[in-house]
Design an enzyme around this catalytic site. Structure first.
Site, PDB file in Angstrom:
ATOM      1  N   ARG A 197      -8.934  16.796  -0.244  1.00 29.70           N
ATOM      2  CA  ARG A 197      -9.485  16.411   1.065  1.00 29.70           C
ATOM      3  C   ARG A 197     -10.939  16.845   1.177  1.00 29.70           C
ATOM      4  O   ARG A 197     -11.659  16.397   2.065  1.00 29.70           O
ATOM      5  CB  ARG A 197      -8.704  17.072   2.214  1.00 29.70           C
ATOM      6  CG  ARG A 197      -7.216  16.745   2.318  1.00 29.70           C
ATOM      7  CD  ARG A 197      -6.904  15.281   2.278  1.00 29.70           C
ATOM      8  NE  ARG A 197      -6.612  14.844   0.921  1.00 29.70           N
ATOM      9  CZ  ARG A 197      -6.587  13.578   0.523  1.00 29.70           C
ATOM     10  NH1 ARG A 197      -6.890  12.621   1.364  1.00 29.70           N
ATOM     11  NH2 ARG A 197      -6.294  13.265  -0.727  1.00 29.70           N
ATOM     12  N   ASP A 249       0.848  -1.197   0.000  1.00 26.17           N
ATOM     13  CA  ASP A 249       0.000   0.000   0.000  1.00 26.17           C
ATOM     14  C   ASP A 249       0.882   1.244   0.000  1.00 26.17           C
ATOM     15  O   ASP A 249       2.023   1.216   0.474  1.00 26.17           O
ATOM     16  CB  ASP A 249      -0.886  -0.032   1.246  1.00 26.17           C
ATOM     17  CG  ASP A 249      -1.944   1.056   1.228  1.00 26.17           C
ATOM     18  OD1 ASP A 249      -2.228   1.598   0.140  1.00 26.17           O
ATOM     19  OD2 ASP A 249      -2.504   1.354   2.302  1.00 26.17           O
ATOM     20  N   GLU A 250       0.356   2.356  -0.531  1.00 25.38           N
ATOM     21  CA  GLU A 250       1.073   3.640  -0.564  1.00 25.38           C
ATOM     22  C   GLU A 250       2.459   3.469  -1.180  1.00 25.38           C
ATOM     23  O   GLU A 250       3.471   3.951  -0.647  1.00 25.38           O
ATOM     24  CB  GLU A 250       1.183   4.234   0.852  1.00 25.38           C
ATOM     25  CG  GLU A 250      -0.144   4.457   1.555  1.00 25.38           C
ATOM     26  CD  GLU A 250      -0.924   5.638   1.018  1.00 25.38           C
ATOM     27  OE1 GLU A 250      -0.531   6.201  -0.024  1.00 25.38           O
ATOM     28  OE2 GLU A 250      -1.950   6.004   1.635  1.00 25.38           O
ATOM     29  N   GLN A 293       0.200  11.891  -5.182  1.00 28.84           N
ATOM     30  CA  GLN A 293       0.148  12.130  -3.739  1.00 28.84           C
ATOM     31  C   GLN A 293       1.480  11.808  -3.067  1.00 28.84           C
ATOM     32  O   GLN A 293       1.529  11.557  -1.869  1.00 28.84           O
ATOM     33  CB  GLN A 293      -0.972  11.312  -3.097  1.00 28.84           C
ATOM     34  CG  GLN A 293      -2.361  11.712  -3.583  1.00 28.84           C
ATOM     35  CD  GLN A 293      -3.466  11.050  -2.790  1.00 28.84           C
ATOM     36  OE1 GLN A 293      -3.717  11.361  -1.621  1.00 28.84           O
ATOM     37  NE2 GLN A 293      -4.159  10.120  -3.423  1.00 28.84           N
TER      38      GLN A 293
END
Length: 723
Positions: free
Chosen positions: A591, A214-215, A245
């Protein structure tokens, strides 16, 4: 399989082999990883013990685990899920003997590392240039994360490097003697184990036939190597990430890991998740318009089935104070809806004006990822000095600052002074004043105590006749407080200095708006403190930095400070750094669920001086996707890309040019690119003083930081971006 859109289902059911899932903001990446694990177990018949799922935080790992348990039950859960560091610890406990090390090693945390490094620095030969413990640990950590070691044969690029090389050896010798590892060692030694020991490498390759990460955009070189070494042979690596990101290069994250995935893993497939379930079309269109200006990206365009919602708005205030007041006005109009609102900013010090505006309205708020402005350590230190100047009997303030910065008065000596004060029923400052005649103290202690008393006496005299801003500046200069911050906390030095500068601005604002001196300023601040203790109840607005906001979402987002020098930050000079700032802005924008409002100020008080600001290039790039609430100053097309330097920033796209002959002192300001004949190129972090006393702190490309008296230094202004 619970409801998934077409792209999500394609990702979850992808065939074996390397797969990169480009998951845009709000597209359901955690759901995809969880469903992939469940699909492998229930549909493919994969033994859960053959699945390894890696992420970056324990919170994310726990969330993943809870979702899988809720579907499969605890009795069927044998998937290894956790952080890279916890997995490395798990393997090394079992295999580190192969590296000739003891399996009963301890792991040093940050406090342990700093304590060890402080001792090693004290033991350095006098011939070596001194460095701070955080600076040395940071230098070592950056090399470790890149799987590198200092090249002893290479010439030193800056004076401190020779010291850091010596500390590298002594630090690791000390760790080995203590049978200890630090957090970076966990990753480095796992890579070493997998590289050099075929038996161990094959053992874990056979065990973990399916690896999920993940990420992935946040991986560093060591984490990338671990993933590659474990999958070499079967190739079943499934990574989820978003290059748009990637905002943690300062922590060691390498965006190239995700950009080069197709090159690094043969026959890799890329699946894009572009349906956003969080934000309205207006928000996504503005975010897409911004991030498409980055060259280093794989590319995707977010879309949504959410109804249009409110337009994305932009407000240009005349001053930073007006910006804060306007934002708080908007929050106040939301009523109970303020509980779903967040105020985002690039730097912690920006919260001060918003906090003050909220307190004046007696509105509840919570600061995430930090403390309230006037509760920060730097501000409390300076306020303690100011209180002691006004009230020499304030023993609590004296206790706080007697060793800030250190001045040779240790704990044992202070206990002695405390006992004297108790017996004589006198304030500590008076006891210190009488040490001149105390022959039981050694001369060094007497001199240190008297030097402190004289410092306070001199500052007290000045405080009676000077504006508050000048008093604070006198304190900062007299105790060399900025240099103290650098030595005590190299990692967050810039952020802490910016907080100090914002406090100077608050003092200057008091001087303009009210009559009175230091005593009146402290009195007003004490009244604010009561409102500051308001409990966070329903309707509280959230204040946090853009970095802290990653992974969160809010109904309404106010994004402050869209100015050159703030967002993008003044420290971002190269094209790569500007692109990361653009990604940070993109993260902040996405966001927002229902409403996004962006703001900027035409002028802002920086380090106590009112400064004209330039609109952020990001506002120009978003262009027509923003609904202007207040019309910006008229600009010509030629002016927009130029990004004039009034705010201390310059355009990154300008070609390099030869240094100027001699800089005018007024041209040296925050963000100015400079050249030094010995240290090379760098940029100005901040300036202090004026005229012939103008001083500039410069960070050079080598990593060296130094303060210069501009009128006496060989600094030359250069054009173009930092190399």
């Amino acid at each position: 399989m619970i409801s998934l859109n077409e792209a999500q289902q394609t990702a979850v059911t992808a065939a074996d082999g390397p797969t990169l899932v480009l998951a845009g903001a709000g597209t359901g990446k955690t759901r995809v990883i969880v469903e992939r694990i469940i699909w492998l177990i229930e549909e493919r018949g994969v033994d859960a013990r053959n699945i390894l799922a890696l992420t970056f935080t324990n919170r994310a790992a726990n969330e993943m685990r809870e979702r899988v348990i809720s579907r499969l039950g605890t009795e069927r859960l044998a998937v290894w899920m956790g952080t890279f560091h916890s997995f490395a610890l798990y393997v090394l406990r079992r295999e580190i003997y192969r590296l000739g090390l003891n399996a009963s090693f301890t792991v040093f945390d940050e406090a342990d590392q700093l304590s060890l490094m402080r001792r090693l620095i004290r033991e350095l030969p006098a011939t070596h240039v001194k460095v701070t413990p955080r600076n040395a640990i940071g230098w070592i950590s950056r090399l470790k994360q890149d799987l590198a070691e200092p090249d002893e044969a290479a010439p030193c690029r800056f004076e401190e490097e020779e010291t850091c090389r010596l500390l590298w050896r002594r630090y690791h010798d000390a760790l080995r003697r203590a049978s200890a590892l630090d957090f970076d060692d966990l990753l480095v030694l796992l890579v070493k184990l997998l590289r050099e020991h075929e038996e161990a490498r094959d053992k874990y390759r056979r065990r973990y036939r399916h690896i999920l990460v993940d990420e992935y955009q946040d991986t560093n070189r060591a984490q990338y190597e671990i993933a590659q070494l474990l999958t070499d042979g079967h190739g079943n690596i499934f990574v989820v990430g978003d290059e748009d990101q990637s905002i943690y290069s300062w922590r060691g994250a390498n965006i190239q890991n995700i950009l080069d995935f197709e090159r690094d893993f043969e026959n890799a497939r890329v699946i894009r998740l572009e349906q956003n379930y969080r934000s309205t079309p207006h928000i996504l269109n503005a975010a897409n318009e911004l991030v498409k200006n980055n060259r280093h990206r794989l590319g995707k365009t977010l879309n949504t089935q959410v109804k249009d919602g409110e337009p994305t708005r932009f407000y240009l205030a005349e001053t930073a104070e007006e910006e804060a007041e306007w934002v708080v006005d908007q929050v106040a109009e939301m009523g109970k809806g303020a509980a779903g609102a967040a105020v985002l900013y690039r730097a912690n010090w920006q919260s001060r004006l918003v906090e003050e505006a909220l307190r004046r309205r007696e509105m509840n708020y919570v600061v995430v990822g930090g403390v309230r402005f006037y509760s920060r350590k730097e501000i409390k230190d300076l306020l303690a000095y100011m209180r002691l100047l006004v009230n020499p009997a304030d023993d609590e303030s004296l206790r706080r600052i007697i060793a800030v910065p250190p001045r040779g008065i240790g704990g044992v000596t202070m206990e002695r002074f405390e006992e004297y004060a108790k017996v004589r029923n006198e304030p500590l400052l008076r006891v210190l004043r009488d040490t001149e005649h105390d022959q039981t103290l050694n001369p060094r202690m007497r001199d240190s105590a008297l030097a402190f008393v004289h410092l306070i006496d001199d500052l007290s005299y000045e405080a009676k006749r000077m504006p508050v801003r000048d008093v604070v500046e006198q304190v900062i200069d007299a105790v060399n407080y900025r240099e103290f911050l650098k030595k005590s906390d190299e990692k967050d030095f810039r952020s802490r200095v910016e907080t100090v500068d914002e406090f100077v601005s608050a003092c200057a604002q008091f001087d303009v708006q009210q009559s009175g001196g230091v005593a009146e300023f402290l009195q007003d601040l004490a009244l604010y403190s009561e409102a500051d203790e308001l409990a966070v109840k329903e309707g509280a607005v959230t204040l946090l930095t853009c970095h802290s906001a990653k992974g969160l979402e809010f109904d309404t987002v106010f994004l402050l400070g869209l100015e050159e020098g703030l967002l993008p930050h003044v420290s971002a000079v190269s094209e790569r750094e500007i692109e990361e700032e653009r990604r940070l802005c993109y993260v902040a924008m996405t966001r927002a669920r229902k409403q996004l409002v962006m703001t900027a100020a035409q002028s802002r008080t920086v380090h106590g001086l009112r400064e004209e600001r330039d609109l952020s290039r990001f506002v120009h790039e978003i262009g027509g996707r923003l609904q202007r609430i207040k019309k910006a100053p008229r600009e010509t097309p030629a002016e927009r890309p130029a990004m004039a330097k009034r705010s201390g920033r310059r355009a990154a796209a300008k070609p390099a040019a030869a240094p100027a002959e001699e800089p005018a002192q007024g041209a040296i300001k925050m963000g100015t690119a400079v050249h030094h004949p010995k240290f090379g190129r760098g940029y100005v972090m901040y300036t202090t003083g004026s005229g012939s006393r103008l001083r500039a702190r410069v960070r050079f490309n080598s990593g060296r930081v130094a303060m210069f008296m501009v009128s006496q230094s060989p600094l030359q202004i250069v054009e173009g971006k930092k190399k």
